[in-house]
Design a protein around this motif. Sequence first.
Motif, PDB file in Angstrom:
ATOM      1  N   ALA A 188      25.465  31.134  -0.268  1.00 20.45           N
ATOM      2  CA  ALA A 188      24.191  31.652   0.197  1.00 20.45           C
ATOM      3  C   ALA A 188      24.313  33.024   0.863  1.00 20.45           C
ATOM      4  CB  ALA A 188      23.536  30.672   1.151  1.00 20.45           C
ATOM      5  N   VAL A 189      25.476  33.326   1.402  1.00 15.36           N
ATOM      6  CA  VAL A 189      25.630  34.629   2.056  1.00 15.36           C
ATOM      7  C   VAL A 189      25.362  35.783   1.110  1.00 15.36           C
ATOM      8  CG1 VAL A 189      27.192  34.039   3.923  1.00 15.36           C
ATOM      9  CG2 VAL A 189      28.106  34.442   1.650  1.00 15.36           C
ATOM     10  N   LYS A 190      25.456  35.499  -0.184  1.00 12.28           N
ATOM     11  CA  LYS A 190      25.243  36.566  -1.154  1.00 12.28           C
ATOM     12  C   LYS A 190      23.811  37.070  -1.104  1.00 12.28           C
ATOM     13  CE  LYS A 190      25.722  35.716  -5.580  1.00 12.28           C
ATOM     14  NZ  LYS A 190      26.382  35.428  -6.856  1.00 12.28           N
ATOM     15  N   GLY A 191      22.892  36.201  -0.781  1.00 14.46           N
ATOM     16  CA  GLY A 191      21.489  36.599  -0.651  1.00 14.46           C
ATOM     17  C   GLY A 191      20.838  36.935  -1.954  1.00 14.46           C
ATOM     18  N   LEU A 193      19.302  34.975   5.127  1.00 11.70           N
ATOM     19  CA  LEU A 193      19.440  34.978   3.669  1.00 11.70           C
ATOM     20  C   LEU A 193      18.247  35.618   2.992  1.00 11.70           C
ATOM     21  CD1 LEU A 193      20.844  31.470   2.883  1.00 11.70           C
ATOM     22  CD2 LEU A 193      21.998  33.662   2.937  1.00 11.70           C
ATOM     23  N   GLY A 195      18.066  39.220   0.871  1.00  8.41           N
ATOM     24  CA  GLY A 195      17.527  39.271  -0.486  1.00  8.41           C
ATOM     25  C   GLY A 195      16.376  40.248  -0.580  1.00  8.41           C
TER      26      GLY A 195
END
Lengths: 298, 294
Positions: A295-298, B219, B223
């Motif tokens: 999830a840290v990837k966003g 998060l 994004g």
Amino acid sequence: MSALTAQSSPRGPKPKRLTPARVGLYGFVAMSCLFFLAPLYVMIITSLKPMEEVRLGYIFKWPDSPTIQPWIDAWSSACTGLACEGIHSGFYNSIKITIPSVMVSIFAGALFGYCLSFWKMKGSNFLFGLLLLGAFLPYQLFIYPLVRIYAWAGAYGTMFNIITVHTIFGLPVMTLLFRNYFSSVPIELFKAARVDGAGFWRIFLSVMLPLATPVVIVAVILQVTGIWNDFLFGTVFAGQNNWPMTVLLNNIVNTTQGERHYNIDMAATILTAAVPLTVYFVSGRWFVRGIAAGAVKG
Amino acid sequence: MANKRRRNLAPVLAIAPFWVLILVAYLGTMLFTILMSFTNSKTLPKLEFVGLKQYQRLFTTDLWITASQNIWAFSILLILISLTVGFLLAVALDQKIRAEDTIRTIILYPYAMSFIVTGLIWQWLLNPQLGLQKAMHDLGWESFSFTWTQDPSMAIYSIIIGGVWQGSGLVMAIMLAGLRSIDQEIWKAAKIDGIPDWRVYISIVIPMMRPTIVTAVVLMSLGAVKAYDIVVALTGGGPGSSSFTPALFIMNFFFTRQNVGLGAAACTVVLVVVSVFFVPWFYYEYFREEKRGH
């Protein structure tokens, strides 16, 4: 974030009989499902309609004379503004990009995570911190200099380019995933392997990597969907001959001259979404574990 | 032990490429971009320093002003709406309802798809001549009007719809995990005291879920800041350039208008803003955890 993977059984208050609140609850859930499903429904039925029916509107109406022609056109003859070859070359490009990128990035992340967890070397925590920080910044910060570096090396717009870029930007999440896992492995196991005379690579390849199979599965799910869905790196780095499916799809849909063939567009869209959706439906709970971990990837 | 390790060359050789990679590809490129923002670079980078001129130019560029206003409105609304929808869905799914697995699968599937796909789907659905508005007119609701994608002042909000559709499932999954990690005894205790469920959620559960909510917000905002693909697919930044975001602006100046100096200045501004928000959280999350003992 590890709490996300922990439990699976429902808790909370016990259900009561059919009260107004309960009816309201089911109503809300039903409306939500409708909101999430309606777009997919519209896409599927539109992709099965001939153009004459599409022109009439009625987006929710079942096709009178269903046809798979739009799917065939989307695959092999839809136009991108430059050529009319459909989306199939993008499909093959995406496969050629995804498979090596997934393998290399997972191997790199596992190796780096293994180094960080078991071989405490000077400065490696600083390096890891830098890497994580990089993961939080928008990619635009890194893109232009990378273009210049690859161009300088004569590798800009090649398969090598796009695969290494996916590896570089997949590294933070992959490393995090493996480092977190390895740090839960008892150090005694590592020491025992050392005592038995196993070296750096031997411990990594024969002990730690097989041990980390669940993490590898999660990593594969994450990377396959992530890399397949990528658009930004594909447009910038892959080069026109290697454009992945997402880039081709956007070109087909958004650069069309004249009348737009919505049925073909929607078929092409479903085709592009098919691979990650298959991964999603097949992997089930693993997918949720994956997004929790990545999830840290966003 | 330390000696033994020092003699071992393999780990040093294994980690060396990572040093090169991270220092060049992350740190080096970032510093290079910042450096470029102080130069007069056009198509190619050149070291002709002009001080803060690019920043002056940036802050008086209409397109940048639009883009930065857009990203605030977009991020804040997207986060608030996704958080609310995701939380309500998680609470609903936590009521021991039937077919929970199926419903969860339905809610989460958009998250598996690419932003391009999401953007294109909603481009069609929100197209007044073709999508929702047309469908409502066909059903006899002639006065129904939904023209956001063609209205410069509303186009950015149409992207939020696509964002919520794709992202709520993620929030739901995170929230549901948070809800289920809460001690069940709380519910029993509340029942004994006769406290209504909604009150328990507001006064006890939500405060207890603070870390989960923070994770979800971080998060979502990461994004949102990166919003590029979905904008390209849904509105293409238009009508005109009314739904531009900073990411689109930067790509546009780097690769279309070939004004690297100005694009780099925009990058640097984004870097500063993101850092102000996330660096404190980042250290809290990763380095405090470290000290608590892994």
